[in-house]
Design a protein around this motif. Structure first.
Motif, PDB file in Angstrom:
ATOM      1  N   UNK A   1       0.841  -1.200   0.000  1.00 48.65           N
ATOM      2  CA  UNK A   1       0.000   0.000   0.000  1.00 48.65           C
ATOM      3  C   UNK A   1       0.876   1.249   0.000  1.00 48.65           C
ATOM      4  N   UNK A   2       1.975   1.209   0.723  1.00 47.78           N
ATOM      5  CA  UNK A   2       2.868   2.370   0.832  1.00 47.78           C
ATOM      6  C   UNK A   2       3.823   2.484  -0.360  1.00 47.78           C
ATOM      7  N   UNK A   3       3.961   1.428  -1.133  1.00 48.45           N
ATOM      8  CA  UNK A   3       4.954   1.387  -2.207  1.00 48.45           C
ATOM      9  C   UNK A   3       4.862   2.560  -3.190  1.00 48.45           C
ATOM     10  N   UNK A   4       3.692   2.895  -3.716  1.00 44.32           N
ATOM     11  CA  UNK A   4       3.645   4.021  -4.658  1.00 44.32           C
ATOM     12  C   UNK A   4       4.210   5.322  -4.071  1.00 44.32           C
ATOM     13  N   UNK A   5       3.897   5.619  -2.832  1.00 45.20           N
ATOM     14  CA  UNK A   5       4.416   6.868  -2.252  1.00 45.20           C
ATOM     15  C   UNK A   5       5.912   6.770  -1.974  1.00 45.20           C
ATOM     16  N   UNK A   6       6.411   5.573  -1.675  1.00 44.00           N
ATOM     17  CA  UNK A   6       7.853   5.404  -1.481  1.00 44.00           C
ATOM     18  C   UNK A   6       8.598   5.671  -2.790  1.00 44.00           C
ATOM     19  N   UNK A   7       8.073   5.148  -3.879  1.00 48.50           N
ATOM     20  CA  UNK A   7       8.712   5.353  -5.186  1.00 48.50           C
ATOM     21  C   UNK A   7       8.579   6.816  -5.602  1.00 48.50           C
ATOM     22  N   UNK A   8       7.420   7.408  -5.347  1.00 55.31           N
ATOM     23  CA  UNK A   8       7.222   8.822  -5.678  1.00 55.31           C
ATOM     24  C   UNK A   8       8.262   9.686  -4.957  1.00 55.31           C
TER      25      UNK A   8
END
Length: 145
Positions: A33-40
């Motif tokens: 769930x947190x992955x997209x914001x980590x990559x962003x």
């Protein structure tokens, strides 16, 4: 000796009890769930460094770009974004192919970052189909310039 090995194997299986496995799966789901914001966050850092570079040439940070590409390649599919892994592989291949070059094309590096953003904006998870293929084709053309 065989008896000891058998006991060791059984002890290892006991460590994989259902409660531990469930906890591990929950931790991975939370990271997904947190992955997209980590990559962003990572892509923002890359863009800021590209914009603030002394020469404006991505070659100044080629090693760092390769590390990010490698990181994204490994993580994408693990968190349900195989297209991120494919884009990162394209970026990694581009960087590797131009390892001895005097400069890297900034538009090619930024094109890969834009493609990563697009995946998250359009929520292209799982089997990304024709949309993902179009993104990868666009990157292949960009990397070939």
């Amino acid at each position: 000796m065989n008896d000891q090995k058998e006991r060791s194997d059984v002890a290892g299986l006991e460590a994989l009890n259902p409660a531990r496995l469930e906890a591990a799966n929950a931790a991975v789901a939370k990271l997904a769930v947190a992955y997209p914001s980590m990559v962003e966050t990572d892509t923002r850092k890359i863009r800021a460094k590209l914009a603030g570079g002394t020469s404006g040439n991505p070659i100044d940070m080629a090693g760092e770009l390769r590390r990010y590409a490698h990181k994204f390649m490994g993580q994408g599919a693990s968190f349900g974004y195989p297209l991120i892994s494919a884009i990162a592989k394209s970026m990694h291949d581009y960087l590797h192919a131009h390892d001895q070059a005097a400069e890297l094309r900034r538009d090619t590096v930024e094109g890969h970052l834009d493609a990563i953003d697009e995946v998250f904006d359009r929520r292209l998870t799982g089997d990304y189909g024709a949309e993902g293929a179009a993104i990868l084709n666009r990157l292949a053309t960009l990397s070939a310039l």
